[in-house]
Write a protein that holds these residues in place. Structure first.
Motif, PDB file in Angstrom:
ATOM      1  N   SER A   2       0.827  -1.189   0.000  1.00 18.84           N
ATOM      2  CA  SER A   2       0.000   0.000   0.000  1.00 18.84           C
ATOM      3  C   SER A   2       0.869   1.249   0.000  1.00 18.84           C
ATOM      4  CB  SER A   2      -0.895   0.012   1.240  1.00 18.84           C
ATOM      5  OG  SER A   2      -1.687  -1.143   1.293  1.00 18.84           O
ATOM      6  N   ALA A   3       0.465   2.214  -0.787  1.00 19.00           N
ATOM      7  CA  ALA A   3       1.198   3.474  -0.811  1.00 19.00           C
ATOM      8  C   ALA A   3       0.744   4.357   0.343  1.00 19.00           C
ATOM      9  CB  ALA A   3       0.961   4.187  -2.145  1.00 19.00           C
ATOM     10  N   ILE A   4       1.564   5.322   0.719  1.00 18.64           N
ATOM     11  CA  ILE A   4       1.170   6.277   1.741  1.00 18.64           C
ATOM     12  C   ILE A   4       0.085   7.174   1.155  1.00 18.64           C
ATOM     13  CG2 ILE A   4       2.005   8.023   3.335  1.00 18.64           C
ATOM     14  CD1 ILE A   4       4.780   7.070   2.772  1.00 18.64           C
ATOM     15  N   ARG A   5      -1.033   7.313   1.837  1.00 18.39           N
ATOM     16  CA  ARG A   5      -2.124   8.142   1.346  1.00 18.39           C
ATOM     17  C   ARG A   5      -1.968   9.547   1.932  1.00 18.39           C
ATOM     18  NH1 ARG A   5      -5.842   5.064  -1.128  1.00 18.39           N
ATOM     19  NH2 ARG A   5      -7.339   6.763  -1.111  1.00 18.39           N
ATOM     20  N   LEU A   6      -1.465  10.443   1.125  1.00 16.60           N
ATOM     21  CA  LEU A   6      -1.190  11.792   1.597  1.00 16.60           C
ATOM     22  C   LEU A   6      -2.202  12.810   1.087  1.00 16.60           C
ATOM     23  CD1 LEU A   6       2.672  11.898   1.166  1.00 16.60           C
ATOM     24  CD2 LEU A   6       1.383  11.539   3.259  1.00 16.60           C
ATOM     25  N   THR A 280      10.198   7.048  12.306  1.00 18.39           N
ATOM     26  CA  THR A 280       9.323   7.767  11.392  1.00 18.39           C
ATOM     27  C   THR A 280       8.012   7.007  11.212  1.00 18.39           C
ATOM     28  OG1 THR A 280      11.288   8.618  10.257  1.00 18.39           O
ATOM     29  CG2 THR A 280       9.190   8.875   9.136  1.00 18.39           C
ATOM     30  N   PHE A 281       8.079   5.681  11.200  1.00 15.80           N
ATOM     31  CA  PHE A 281       6.857   4.866  11.157  1.00 15.80           C
ATOM     32  C   PHE A 281       5.976   5.152  12.365  1.00 15.80           C
ATOM     33  CE2 PHE A 281       5.072   1.010  13.154  1.00 15.80           C
ATOM     34  CZ  PHE A 281       3.948   0.854  12.339  1.00 15.80           C
ATOM     35  N   TYR A 282       6.569   5.160  13.554  1.00 14.24           N
ATOM     36  CA  TYR A 282       5.780   5.411  14.756  1.00 14.24           C
ATOM     37  C   TYR A 282       5.066   6.762  14.678  1.00 14.24           C
ATOM     38  CZ  TYR A 282       8.261   1.541  17.067  1.00 14.24           C
ATOM     39  OH  TYR A 282       8.769   0.312  17.412  1.00 14.24           O
ATOM     40  N   ARG A 283       5.795   7.770  14.227  1.00 14.48           N
ATOM     41  CA  ARG A 283       5.189   9.107  14.155  1.00 14.48           C
ATOM     42  C   ARG A 283       4.096   9.142  13.095  1.00 14.48           C
ATOM     43  NH1 ARG A 283       5.997  14.265  15.817  1.00 14.48           N
ATOM     44  NH2 ARG A 283       5.496  15.965  14.377  1.00 14.48           N
ATOM     45  N   SER A 284       4.353   8.566  11.934  1.00 13.87           N
ATOM     46  CA  SER A 284       3.379   8.580  10.850  1.00 13.87           C
ATOM     47  C   SER A 284       2.117   7.807  11.214  1.00 13.87           C
ATOM     48  CB  SER A 284       4.006   7.990   9.582  1.00 13.87           C
ATOM     49  OG  SER A 284       3.079   7.939   8.524  1.00 13.87           O
ATOM     50  N   LEU A 315       3.425   1.586   7.618  1.00 14.15           N
ATOM     51  CA  LEU A 315       4.324   0.437   7.693  1.00 14.15           C
ATOM     52  C   LEU A 315       4.982   0.188   6.349  1.00 14.15           C
ATOM     53  CD1 LEU A 315       5.251  -1.943   9.626  1.00 14.15           C
ATOM     54  CD2 LEU A 315       3.614  -3.322   8.345  1.00 14.15           C
ATOM     55  N   ALA A 316       4.192   0.287   5.285  1.00  8.37           N
ATOM     56  CA  ALA A 316       4.735   0.072   3.948  1.00  8.37           C
ATOM     57  C   ALA A 316       5.817   1.080   3.617  1.00  8.37           C
ATOM     58  CB  ALA A 316       3.604   0.147   2.912  1.00  8.37           C
ATOM     59  N   ALA A 317       5.627   2.310   4.074  1.00  5.89           N
ATOM     60  CA  ALA A 317       6.568   3.373   3.733  1.00  5.89           C
ATOM     61  C   ALA A 317       7.805   3.386   4.609  1.00  5.89           C
ATOM     62  CB  ALA A 317       5.855   4.727   3.829  1.00  5.89           C
ATOM     63  N   GLY A 666       8.136  -4.325  -0.077  1.00  9.34           N
ATOM     64  CA  GLY A 666       7.400  -3.097  -0.301  1.00  9.34           C
ATOM     65  C   GLY A 666       7.652  -2.460  -1.644  1.00  9.34           C
ATOM     66  N   THR A 667       8.205  -3.186  -2.607  1.00  5.63           N
ATOM     67  CA  THR A 667       8.369  -2.648  -3.936  1.00  5.63           C
ATOM     68  C   THR A 667       7.381  -3.353  -4.843  1.00  5.63           C
ATOM     69  OG1 THR A 667      10.039  -4.274  -4.539  1.00  5.63           O
ATOM     70  CG2 THR A 667      10.798  -2.276  -3.465  1.00  5.63           C
ATOM     71  N   THR A 668       7.526  -3.172  -6.134  1.00  5.40           N
ATOM     72  CA  THR A 668       6.564  -3.740  -7.060  1.00  5.40           C
ATOM     73  C   THR A 668       6.447  -5.238  -6.878  1.00  5.40           C
ATOM     74  OG1 THR A 668       8.366  -3.906  -8.664  1.00  5.40           O
ATOM     75  CG2 THR A 668       6.952  -1.957  -8.784  1.00  5.40           C
ATOM     76  N   GLY A 669       5.205  -5.699  -6.712  1.00  3.83           N
ATOM     77  CA  GLY A 669       4.957  -7.133  -6.617  1.00  3.83           C
ATOM     78  C   GLY A 669       5.150  -7.721  -5.246  1.00  3.83           C
ATOM     79  N   GLY A 670       5.537  -6.931  -4.248  1.00  5.94           N
ATOM     80  CA  GLY A 670       5.788  -7.519  -2.945  1.00  5.94           C
ATOM     81  C   GLY A 670       5.097  -6.793  -1.814  1.00  5.94           C
ATOM     82  N   GLY A 671       3.973  -6.124  -2.119  1.00  3.55           N
ATOM     83  CA  GLY A 671       3.339  -5.293  -1.117  1.00  3.55           C
ATOM     84  C   GLY A 671       2.409  -6.037  -0.196  1.00  3.55           C
ATOM     85  N   VAL A 672       2.000  -5.319   0.843  1.00  3.55           N
ATOM     86  CA  VAL A 672       1.063  -5.862   1.813  1.00  3.55           C
ATOM     87  C   VAL A 672      -0.343  -5.449   1.415  1.00  3.55           C
ATOM     88  CG1 VAL A 672       0.332  -5.790   4.224  1.00  3.55           C
ATOM     89  CG2 VAL A 672       2.745  -5.761   3.652  1.00  3.55           C
ATOM     90  N   VAL A 673      -1.283  -6.342   1.519  1.00  2.00           N
ATOM     91  CA  VAL A 673      -2.681  -6.019   1.290  1.00  2.00           C
ATOM     92  C   VAL A 673      -3.460  -6.406   2.526  1.00  2.00           C
ATOM     93  CG1 VAL A 673      -2.528  -6.313  -1.199  1.00  2.00           C
ATOM     94  CG2 VAL A 673      -3.154  -8.261   0.212  1.00  2.00           C
ATOM     95  N   HIS A 674      -4.632  -5.828   2.682  1.00  2.00           N
ATOM     96  CA  HIS A 674      -5.451  -6.153   3.852  1.00  2.00           C
ATOM     97  C   HIS A 674      -6.201  -7.459   3.595  1.00  2.00           C
ATOM     98  CE1 HIS A 674      -7.530  -5.764   7.489  1.00  2.00           C
ATOM     99  NE2 HIS A 674      -8.648  -5.250   7.032  1.00  2.00           N
TER     100      HIS A 674
END
Length: 674
Positions: A2-6, A280-284, A315-317, A666-674
């Motif tokens: 998953s990408a960061i939703r900004l 940075t993960f904890y803060r985000s 987490l992904a980012a 976390g790159t192409t083809g190896g991401g986390v999905v719900h």
């Protein structure tokens, strides 16, 4: 992943910007210096302080979007187009490349290489990256490591997106170099005399606080490796957190501390940068307590808890790559350690995990340890031991090698059985997060199997193995009902427990589950640990054999043999069949790690050690003699306000500190999905 939703503007291909009338009118004048600074290919080889007057040689405090600046992108081991001219050393004649300011924020300037592949990110999205640096990276890194000293006097840090970084990853590699910090950029570009002292300049320096980042490459122009805009958006901010720590560490040593070495050892420096990613993960993800940006809540995070908190995008980012590197380490604990003298993926994973364990065990705020570690005149294990002795909480008096041994036990016991606090990892439930995320290809992370490699101990059969310094081996077995088992460990060729060997016997089931018995190698007899089972059922146990030798190159041969033992109960079969995550399982054997189910969910990874060694070697030889001169020159510049002789950051012995992550994390083809 998953990408960061900004909620940022959608990227559109950037149009070709019209040349200004000034530039058009300056073409004739530019022709005379085109060898020094090419408009399109960046073939300049003359120090930018004395040539290329038509372009800016630095990013000023009043920089704005559209400004053009020249940067040196010459990197040892980089693409030929980035290394025009003779030599690839840190201070060799630069390859000056026309670059453009794409965004400016309170703390960051985003600059892009004009040679980057087309259809990259828009200025609007670069502005969101700069804003993320201000709101995430800056408060986390400065709180935990210190503030930059501002050698270029512009009040900001430069993030340079350049194809020179892309060129460091070979074609079709299953890992990538995401960015690097080059110490040469902290040095002045030209030699200068102050009083009776003459200071050497570094022609290759860029005269600014600067680190280098991966450029968007949607069609794989550079080495055939596709880096689409979604990928760059996802990984850039985490890489900035990583490289910013290297930058701060370098500057503190060079300009603030009275340090004998201007460079931290690579394993500890990389580990601290991976801590920066985690913070940075904890803060985000809003896991930070009030007033502690990036502080771990010691929440024993599980995969489900992260799903429930909608923290998958953070987490992904910022976090998943650490988990991937740690997974690689767990599969090879006998040959890698937290202080192995390289920056392989396995070492990075081990160091990050140990530092996280250390911060948790000390029991204070994370910054209570991270700040003194970065702001120390010592390096490596000496630095770590000194800081733990001063800030280690109730365990401050415990020897460093015992901290390492206890962490090795925690890698096995935590999440499997309740033990004493020194064998716990309170921030992460690794047996959950390393197995509980479903990937985009439908499989589970690590095949749903906790990846710690174990050896099955058979009754009366000796096993001989070699452990690197800081390495650990895990032997699993069971004790039949009404039996008393014993496991003996000796050194190769001698009936004695080696002096550096540490043992820990962990009972993982039965009435005394969680009990840990430890033995330290006295060197004057065999190391034997016993476990009596008076219950009416068999119980499981594990022996952790840890080599406390320092440095990591001090390997130790050990022989392990058990009596009155049996095969472990419920062990994972070595057939390669998929096994769902179950907390009570003892983990895969070394044989099963080669099975299809495990390897199918893990991408092969190329170590970046060769690239980093080239970068470091070129800088160590060239920059080391300049270190003290640079400190004096910087102090003079601060006193006078005259930064005209400055060049850019200088980090010294460790020089370039790069970020390399597995493509599957976390790159192409190896991401986390719900």
């Amino acid at each position: 992943m998953s990408a960061i939703r900004l909620d940022r503007p959608v990227d559109r291909p950037a149009g070709r910007r019209a040349r200004t009338s000034f530039l058009a009118g300056a073409l004739a004048a530019l022709a005379s210096v085109v060898a020094a600074c090419s408009d399109s290919t960046g073939t300049g080889t003359t120090p930018k302080d004395t040539t290329c007057a038509n372009y800016s040689c630095s990013v000023t405090a009043t920089a704005s979007v559209g400004d053009t600046v020249l940067f040196n992108v010459r990197v040892p081991g980089g693409a030929a187009s980035d290394n025009v001219g003779p030599g690839t050393g840190a201070c060799d004649a630069p390859n000056l490349v026309k670059s453009r300011v794409a965004a400016v924020s309170n703390h960051a300037v985003i600059v892009v290489d004009t040679r980057n592949p087309t259809n990259g990110l828009t200025d609007a999205y670069y502005a969101t990256i700069a804003q993320s640096f201000d709101t995430l990276v800056w408060p986390v890194d400065t709180r935990h490591f210190g503030t930059p000293v501002d050698v270029d006097n512009n009040g900001r840090v430069i993030a340079y997106f350049t194809r020179a970084v892309n060129g460091l990853t070979p074609a079709h590699s299953q890992s990538y170099v995401g960015g690097f910090f080059y110490s040469r950029d902290l040095f002045p570009t030209v030699s200068k005399t102050i009083g009776n002292a003459s200071f050497q300049g570094c022609a290759g320096s860029n005269a600014a606080e600067l680190f280098y980042l991966l450029a968007p490459d949607p069609t794989g122009v550079v080495n055939g490796n596709v880096r689409d805009t979604a990928f760059i958006r996802r990984v850039s901010v985490g890489t900035m957190a990583h490289e910013f720590q290297h930058l701060i560490s370098a500057e503190r040593r060079l300009f603030v501390l009275d340090a004998n070495s201007y460079d931290e050892e690579v394993w500890l420096n990389e580990g601290m940068s991976h801590i920066a990613e985690e913070l940075t993960f904890y803060r985000s993800a809003n896991y930070s307590p009030s007033g502690e940006p990036g502080q771990s809540p010691r929440a024993d995070l599980t995969a489900q808890a992260i799903y429930d908190a909608n923290a998958i995008s953070p987490l992904a980012a910022f976090g998943f790559q650490n988990l991937a590197r740690y997974s690689y380490y767990l599969a090879s604990t006998e040959t890698y350690s937290p202080y192995t003298e390289n920056d392989s993926l396995e070492t990075r994973g081990a160091t990050w995990s140990f530092l996280r364990y250390t911060l948790d065990r000390a029991g204070s705020t994370d910054s209570a340890l991270t700040y003194p570690l970065v702001n120390s005149p010592d390096t490596g294990l000496v630095n770590l031991a000194t800081v733990i002795a001063a800030h280690g909480g109730t365990s401050a008096g415990v020897p460093l090698d015992t901290w390492f041994r206890d962490w090795a036990v925690a890698n096995y016991a935590d999440g499997l059985v309740s033990t004493a606090s020194q064998y716990a990892q309170p921030s992460w439930d690794f047996r959950s997060v390393l197995t509980g995320f479903k990937l985009t290809d439908g499989t589970y992370f690590n095949g749903g199997i906790y990846p710690l490699a174990t050896r099955t101990l058979a009754n009366g059969t000796a096993q001989t193995l070699s452990l690197t310094g800081g390495g650990a081996a895990y032997f699993v077995f069971s004790v039949p009902a009404g039996s008393s088992a014993a496991v003996t460990v000796t050194g190769g060729g001698a009936n004695a427990l080696p002096t550096t060997t540490r043992l820990a016997l962990v009972q993982t089931s039965g009435p005394n589950a969680g009990a840990v018995t430890t033995v330290d190698g006295p060197g004057n007899g065999a190391g034997t640990v016993s476990l009596a089972n008076s219950s009416g059922a068999a119980i499981n146990a594990a022996l952790v054999v840890f080599n406390a030798a320092q440095p990591a190159t001090s390997s130790q041969t050990v022989i392990v043999i058990g009596t009155s033992i049996a095969a472990p109960l419920g062990s994972v079969a070595s057939s390669g069949a998929s096994v769902a995550y179950t907390r009570g399982r003892v983990g895969p054997t070394i044989a099963s790690l080669a099975g299809a189910s495990f390897s199918a969910s893990r991408e092969p990874v190329m170590s970046d050690a060769a690239v980093m060694r080239r970068l470091q070697a070129s800088s160590r030889v060239t920059l080391a003699p300049r270190a003290m001169a640079v400190r004096a020159l910087y102090q003079h510049a601060r006193r006078t306000g005259d930064f005209s002789a400055w060049a850019q950051q200088r980090y010294v012995p460790g020089t370039v500190k790069g970020l390399v992550v597995p493509v599957g994390a976390g790159t192409t083809g190896g991401g986390v999905v719900h």
